[in-house]
Design an enzyme around this catalytic site. Sequence first.
Site, mmCIF file in Angstrom:
data_model
loop_
_atom_site.group_PDB
_atom_site.id
_atom_site.type_symbol
_atom_site.label_atom_id
_atom_site.label_comp_id
_atom_site.label_asym_id
_atom_site.label_seq_id
_atom_site.Cartn_x
_atom_site.Cartn_y
_atom_site.Cartn_z
ATOM 1 N N PRO A 198 0.845 -1.207 0.000
ATOM 2 C CA PRO A 198 0.000 0.000 0.000
ATOM 3 C C PRO A 198 0.874 1.249 0.000
ATOM 4 O O PRO A 198 1.990 1.250 0.530
ATOM 5 C CB PRO A 198 -0.793 -0.114 1.309
ATOM 6 N N LYS A 199 0.359 2.313 -0.602
ATOM 7 C CA LYS A 199 1.056 3.602 -0.588
ATOM 8 C C LYS A 199 0.359 4.531 0.402
ATOM 9 O O LYS A 199 -0.831 4.788 0.294
ATOM 10 C CB LYS A 199 1.079 4.242 -1.971
ATOM 11 N N TYR A 200 1.134 5.032 1.360
ATOM 12 C CA TYR A 200 0.579 5.802 2.472
ATOM 13 C C TYR A 200 0.723 7.302 2.235
ATOM 14 O O TYR A 200 1.635 7.765 1.555
ATOM 15 C CB TYR A 200 1.291 5.419 3.778
#
Length: 287
Positions: free
Chosen positions: A26-28
Site C-alpha cells: 500500500p502507498k501511504y
Amino acid sequence: MQYPVAVALAAPVAKLPRGPHWWYEPKYDGHRLIMWRDEDTTRCHSRSGRTTTSAWMDLAVVGQAGLPPGTVLDGEAVVWVDGRLDFSAAQARGHSASRRASGLAAQYPANYIVWDCLMAKNVDLRGHPYTERRAALLDVLADVPPPIQPTPATDDPEVALAWYEHLPAQGIEGVVAKRGSSTYRTARIWQKVRHSETVDAEVIGYVGPAGRPRRAAVLLPDGRRVLSRALTAPVAAEVARLAAESGPGRQARTDDGEAYTTTGSGLVVEVEAGTTRHATVAVMRVR
C-alpha cells in the site's frame, strides 16, 4: 553507509504491473522517514536528508528501545485521525520546530509504517534483493511493538488491486510495485499507481515576504518555470526556511513573465499533475 542516506523513489505508472516476481505494498499519505538505530542513539531524517528526530521523538524513543543497534529502516510516518490517514497532521508534525514538537506529538501520535531494511546488524543490505530485505525487515521488527510496524506486502496482484479499490476511504493513496529481485538504489526503481497523481518540482523562488512566502516559483520536469497557487502553512514554512538558508535572492520572472525572488536549490515539492498544464500549479506537499 553514511548519514543521511539517499532514498529510492517510485515512478508513476497508469496501471498496476503484473507478472512473475512483482511484489506490492500500500502507498501511504504521510511523511517519508529514515530511522537510524546507532550504538547509542536513534536518529531520523526526511527524504531530503533533513534531520527530523525532534519532530518524531515518540517514534525515535520506540526505535531506541526496540531496535537492535546497527539498523537503518525506510518507511513513512503517518498520523491516523478518526480511522483515516491525516496528511495535514503528518505534515504539521514533520515540519514542526522543536518547541512545538512535543505538543503536536500529544495531539497527533504517529505510527511508523516500515517498508525496507537498509541495514541490519551493521550489514549494508542495499545491494540485496527486495525479497531478502523484506525478510530482514520482518526479522528486525518481530519483537518491536507498535507504533513501529512493517507494511503489508503481497505478490498477488488481485490482493493489490483490492487494496487500490477499497482502501482510499482510509487514506491509502494507491499501490507501490517492486520487483522481488531489485536492489535498493537512489533512483526511481519502483512503480506507483495512485488515485491522484503528482509530479516532482524544484522550488526556485517565492512571492511575498521571505519569512512568510505566499506562493512558490517551481521548476517543472519539462523545464518550465511557473508559480504555485497559495501555499499551505507547512509548505510556506519550508520555503521560508529555504529562503533564509539561501540569503538574499535576485528578481527573476517565470516563463509567463511573473516576478519572483530566487532561492537556492534543494527543496523538492509534489505538485498536482493535472495542474501542470497551466500557468500556476497546486503544491501538494514537500518531499
